[in-house]
Design a protein around this motif. Structure first.
Motif, PDB file in Angstrom:
ATOM      1  N   ASP A  35     -16.458 -10.048 -55.313  1.00 45.12           N
ATOM      2  CA  ASP A  35     -14.963  -8.981 -55.819  1.00 45.12           C
ATOM      3  C   ASP A  35     -14.900  -8.282 -55.322  1.00 45.12           C
ATOM      4  O   ASP A  35     -15.450  -7.141 -54.552  1.00 45.12           O
ATOM      5  CB  ASP A  35     -16.433  -8.418 -56.820  1.00 45.12           C
ATOM      6  N   SER A  84     -13.401  -5.662 -55.529  1.00 42.22           N
ATOM      7  CA  SER A  84     -13.344  -4.269 -55.614  1.00 42.22           C
ATOM      8  C   SER A  84     -14.639  -3.278 -54.511  1.00 42.22           C
ATOM      9  O   SER A  84     -14.818  -2.439 -54.761  1.00 42.22           O
ATOM     10  CB  SER A  84     -13.285  -3.504 -56.859  1.00 42.22           C
ATOM     11  N   LEU A  85     -16.070  -4.257 -54.623  1.00 48.00           N
ATOM     12  CA  LEU A  85     -16.665  -4.072 -54.396  1.00 48.00           C
ATOM     13  C   LEU A  85     -16.282  -3.491 -52.914  1.00 48.00           C
ATOM     14  O   LEU A  85     -17.367  -2.158 -52.133  1.00 48.00           O
ATOM     15  CB  LEU A  85     -17.542  -4.957 -54.344  1.00 48.00           C
ATOM     16  N   GLU A 123     -13.628  -2.174 -51.403  1.00 55.20           N
ATOM     17  CA  GLU A 123     -13.131  -1.369 -51.610  1.00 55.20           C
ATOM     18  C   GLU A 123     -14.056   0.277 -52.047  1.00 55.20           C
ATOM     19  O   GLU A 123     -13.920   1.572 -51.383  1.00 55.20           O
ATOM     20  CB  GLU A 123     -11.655  -1.260 -52.955  1.00 55.20           C
ATOM     21  N   ALA A 124     -14.734   0.163 -52.977  1.00 56.21           N
ATOM     22  CA  ALA A 124     -16.059   0.877 -53.312  1.00 56.21           C
ATOM     23  C   ALA A 124     -16.730   1.444 -52.232  1.00 56.21           C
ATOM     24  O   ALA A 124     -16.544   2.764 -52.371  1.00 56.21           O
ATOM     25  CB  ALA A 124     -16.630   0.277 -54.672  1.00 56.21           C
ATOM     26  N   GLY A 125     -17.088   0.523 -51.196  1.00 57.97           N
ATOM     27  CA  GLY A 125     -17.280   0.826 -50.002  1.00 57.97           C
ATOM     28  C   GLY A 125     -16.448   1.435 -49.157  1.00 57.97           C
ATOM     29  O   GLY A 125     -17.105   2.839 -48.682  1.00 57.97           O
ATOM     30  N   ARG A 126     -15.267   1.411 -49.174  1.00 56.89           N
ATOM     31  CA  ARG A 126     -14.714   2.023 -48.036  1.00 56.89           C
ATOM     32  C   ARG A 126     -14.324   3.628 -48.603  1.00 56.89           C
ATOM     33  O   ARG A 126     -14.728   4.547 -48.101  1.00 56.89           O
ATOM     34  CB  ARG A 126     -13.505   1.311 -48.297  1.00 56.89           C
ATOM     35  N   ALA A 136     -17.813   4.046 -46.142  1.00 57.22           N
ATOM     36  CA  ALA A 136     -17.677   3.162 -45.370  1.00 57.22           C
ATOM     37  C   ALA A 136     -16.822   2.451 -43.998  1.00 57.22           C
ATOM     38  O   ALA A 136     -15.962   2.725 -44.950  1.00 57.22           O
ATOM     39  CB  ALA A 136     -18.219   1.895 -46.150  1.00 57.22           C
ATOM     40  N   SER A 137     -16.519   2.867 -42.979  1.00 57.60           N
ATOM     41  CA  SER A 137     -15.996   2.387 -42.355  1.00 57.60           C
ATOM     42  C   SER A 137     -15.476   0.670 -42.086  1.00 57.60           C
ATOM     43  O   SER A 137     -16.340   0.446 -43.123  1.00 57.60           O
ATOM     44  CB  SER A 137     -15.833   2.692 -40.725  1.00 57.60           C
ATOM     45  N   GLY A 138     -14.320  -0.029 -42.435  1.00 54.35           N
ATOM     46  CA  GLY A 138     -14.083  -1.808 -42.229  1.00 54.35           C
ATOM     47  C   GLY A 138     -15.171  -1.792 -41.657  1.00 54.35           C
ATOM     48  O   GLY A 138     -15.831  -2.937 -42.387  1.00 54.35           O
ATOM     49  N   LYS A 179     -18.649  -1.601 -41.204  1.00 53.85           N
ATOM     50  CA  LYS A 179     -19.130  -0.815 -42.083  1.00 53.85           C
ATOM     51  C   LYS A 179     -19.478  -1.669 -43.768  1.00 53.85           C
ATOM     52  O   LYS A 179     -20.294  -2.486 -43.648  1.00 53.85           O
ATOM     53  CB  LYS A 179     -19.358   0.234 -42.296  1.00 53.85           C
ATOM     54  N   LYS A 206     -21.890  -3.930 -44.685  1.00 49.87           N
ATOM     55  CA  LYS A 206     -22.652  -3.541 -45.664  1.00 49.87           C
ATOM     56  C   LYS A 206     -22.726  -4.400 -47.577  1.00 49.87           C
ATOM     57  O   LYS A 206     -23.441  -4.403 -48.015  1.00 49.87           O
ATOM     58  CB  LYS A 206     -22.766  -2.498 -45.959  1.00 49.87           C
ATOM     59  N   ILE A 207     -21.333  -4.955 -47.589  1.00 44.18           N
ATOM     60  CA  ILE A 207     -21.651  -5.557 -48.461  1.00 44.18           C
ATOM     61  C   ILE A 207     -20.666  -7.176 -48.080  1.00 44.18           C
ATOM     62  O   ILE A 207     -21.127  -8.065 -49.014  1.00 44.18           O
ATOM     63  CB  ILE A 207     -19.702  -4.776 -49.498  1.00 44.18           C
ATOM     64  N   PRO A 254     -23.458  -9.025 -46.886  1.00 40.54           N
ATOM     65  CA  PRO A 254     -24.550  -9.883 -47.695  1.00 40.54           C
ATOM     66  C   PRO A 254     -23.796 -10.744 -49.131  1.00 40.54           C
ATOM     67  O   PRO A 254     -25.104 -11.232 -49.479  1.00 40.54           O
ATOM     68  CB  PRO A 254     -25.577  -8.155 -47.821  1.00 40.54           C
ATOM     69  N   LEU A 255     -23.448  -9.895 -48.851  1.00 36.04           N
ATOM     70  CA  LEU A 255     -22.730 -10.789 -51.015  1.00 36.04           C
ATOM     71  C   LEU A 255     -22.638 -12.651 -49.798  1.00 36.04           C
ATOM     72  O   LEU A 255     -22.200 -13.054 -50.895  1.00 36.04           O
ATOM     73  CB  LEU A 255     -21.979 -10.102 -51.400  1.00 36.04           C
TER      74      LEU A 255
END
Lengths: 359, 301
Positions: free
Chosen positions: B199, B201-202, B204-207, B211-213, B215, B219-220, B223-224
């Protein structure tokens, strides 16, 4: 308020996707400090794209966006003082509630002890105490919504962007959350930019509303203004129930219906212009005789063509012959007079309740 | 919602429990029949041969090299501790791990790139391109590499022209080129499957949450996509541990690897019991590793 700097301002913002899709078309907008502002419109009207441009998830093809006076240009989302509550919540499935909420603070390298305090406060604010260790998939829709809200608010953004955050909830929960969101907004005092296609929701929650259609701003104003004096045919049709009649301007403040009846209304067009007369069904009243109606208002004769019982209200369609028909809504109360099919009635309304809109 | 659920529940309660039980039994029988061909096939052609291998590992070897199914002993298993075997095992594991890492490093950006193409038709086209090599025989393809890497092969000529490399055939780089080439699709496909399900959008939510690109990726996205990384790694690691065609043809069989070693036991060395013990041991270790991997990996995502 007026002399304070705008929270968000858009100048001539245009967004094109590819060659011929114009999602947002030359939009100017000013969102004030601390207000609850809604972008309202049907799907595909460009409201979400506008929000995403403020967030930095899209960049305008043309125009500029300022947040508290600072030109955003093409600065990425992580460099903007705004946070977003996403439509599908976008909670990180591999983190528990606490870690989800603390994510933004961790990314800003804030001291862990301070993060703990702030996350705790945010959890309390959205009433999710006791759920800290749960994973998002173990939460209900409403709870996920609260976590998404806390995750954004914990960063104390200058502006909070919300993309149809209540869209996935059922009606009852949505109504509760509407009020709760409004309370939280006044508690934190942050400007909220709220995207919704639900006009009732926008009216309930917003200080001001911008109605969008096909990438353009149709009207921007206070909820009451949008409802009581729609600025265009689109706004009139989109916000609330409205009944429409074709008419022609006779002189300033008066129009002639197709059946020849002349009624007084709010006009802004020159005599001879074809207009659509827009009336709110609940602002119309029914009487048996013209003499019963209060004087100094409009009274149009017709007959009941249809009646629908709707619980709290009674809905009538009044046929006025060549002029078309009026939709009238009457509140259901013991004193209410009930009309039967074919009864001849007089439709009464205040000139201020009728708006003549250019076609 | 709740009312609907309640009504459903009520319906279930009111139905005849005996009828329901027999319906469930019939359902499970039908499931068994659907799976029966696969069961039969796997039993006859997989489980039985495996059992035979296992039995042979306890057999003894006659002077002529014929396995004798009497005089059961653990000699073959005991030989697994010999220094030569240990060297070969370490060498093979190192190679398999290195090959898996190479495949992961090359496949991840590629799978990411495919998964983020907007148009479905573009994605399908790229995936088909990944699968095209399977339309011809692996051995033939490996021989094709041999031609490319030989003295007068194009790759050697390019290397000599630019002065960057010489003839690579029968060297370690040649083996890795062949292995990565052979197993890359097994890494690309599970990674693509994992990333395609992502997904976005996760991210996008991180950014949006500062969170930098890079990062946000760490982090997202990473792991996913872990299930894809695990599946791909297993699919590449296991066959490269037993690889013997590629090291033979492109490496010139200069160094002995597990695959070649086992083949030798069944071939020229004529030592079936030892070959069986070797195969059995690898199988067991891999099985344990896979189970452990899924146990720990499966839960975190």
């Amino acid at each position: 308020m007026t002399d304070s700097i705008a929270a968000v301002s858009l100048h001539g913002v245009t967004k094109r996707f590819g060659e011929d899709v114009v999602a947002v078309d030359d939009v100017d907008l000013e969102i004030r400090d601390g207000e609850f502002f809604s972008l309202l419109g049907p799907s595909g009207c460009g409201k979400t794209t506008t929000l995403r441009m403020i967030a930095g998830l899209e960049f305008p093809t043309d125009g500029s966006i300022e947040i508290y006076g600072e030109e955003m240009g093409i600065s990425p989302p992580n460099k903007r003082p705004v946070n977003t509550v996403f439509q599908s919540y976008a909670l990180f499935p591999h983190m528990n509630v606490e870690d989800n909420i603390g994510f933004g603070l961790r990314m800003q390298k804030i001291d862990p002890a301070e993060i703990r305090t702030k996350v705790g406060e945010a959890i309390e604010l959205v009433q999710m105490t006791g759920m800290e260790k749960r994973r998002p998939n173990a939460l209900s829709g409403g709870q996920q919504q609260r976590v998404a809200l806390a995750r954004a608010l914990v960063n104390r953004p200058k502006v909070l962007l919300l993309d149809e955050p209540l869209g996935a909830l059922d009606l009852k929960l949505r109504q509760t959350m509407q009020l709760e969101l409004k309370d939280i907004q006044s508690e934190v005092g942050i400007s909220f930019v709220y995207v919704t296609h639900d006009q009732e929701e926008a009216l309930t929650m917003s200080d001001r509303i911008a109605v969008m259609n096909e990438g353009r701003m149709e009207q921007v104003g206070r909820s009451e203004d949008i409802y009581d004096s729609p600025g265009s045919l689109f706004v009139a049709g989109f916000v609330g129930d409205m009944c429409f009649l074709t008419a022609e301007v006779v002189e300033a403040g008066a129009v002639r219906l197709s059946g020849g009846e002349i009624v007084r209304a709010r006009t802004s067009d020159a005599a001879g212009t074809s207009v659509t007369l827009a009336l709110r069904p609940e602002m119309l009243h029914l009487y048996a005789e013209a003499s019963e109606a209060p004087s100094g208002r409009n009274a149009v004769k017709g007959s009941i063509a249809r009646s629908v019982f709707n619980g709290g209200t009674m809905f009538y369609e009044v046929d006025i012959g060549a002029g078309g028909s009026f939709d009238v809504r009457v509140e259901n109360k013991p004193s209410m007079r009930r009309w039967d099919m074919g009864d001849s009635v007089v439709v009464d309304f205040h000139p201020e309740a009728a708006t003549a809109l250019a076609q | 919602m709740t009312t609907l659920k309640e009504r459903k529940g009520a319906q279930q309660e009111s139905s005849n429990p005996k009828l329901e039980r027999s319906a469930r039994r019939r359902e499970s029988w039908r499931g068994f029949f659907h799976a029966a061909p696969a069961y039969v096939y796997l039993t006859v052609f997989f489980t039985l041969p495996l059992l035979i291998v296992f039995v042979f590992s306890f057999a003894s070897r006659s002077r002529t090299g014929r396995p004798e199914l009497e005089g059961w002993n653990l000699d073959s298993w005991a030989r697994l501790g010999e220094p030569l075997v240990r060297t070969i095992v370490v060498r093979s594991f190192t190679m398999a791990i290195f090959n898996t890492l190479l495949c992961l490093l090359i496949a991840y950006p590629f799978a990411y790139w495919i998964a983020t193409r907007a148009r479905q038709s573009t994605r399908t086209l790229l995936l088909v391109a990944v699968l095209i090599p399977f339309w011809s025989n692996f051995l033939v393809r490996t021989y094709a590499w041999r031609m490319l890497l030989d003295s007068d092969g194009y790759i050697t000529q390019i290397g000599e022209f630019t002065g960057l490399w010489g003839r690579m055939l029968f060297t370690a780089p040649a083996v890795f080129i062949g292995l990565v080439y052979g197993y890359l699709p097994f890494m690309v496909l599970p990674l693509y499957a994992a990333l395609e399900r992502m997904d976005w959008s996760l991210v996008e939510a991180g950014r949006d949450l500062f969170a930098s690109g890079p990062k946000a990726f760490r982090k997202i996205t990473l792991p996913l996509s872990k299930p894809g990384i695990i599946a791909g790694s297993i699919l590449v690691f296991i066959p490269s541990l037993g690889a013997y065609v590629t090291p033979d043809i492109l490496g010139g069989a200069k160094t002995t690897l597990l695959g070649n070693y086992i083949v030798t036991q069944f071939g020229s060395a004529r030592n079936w019991p030892f070959g069986s013990a070797l195969s059995g041991a690898i199988l067991f270790v891999m099985l344990l590793a896979t189970v452990a991997y899924f146990r720990t990996g499966g839960r975190t995502v």
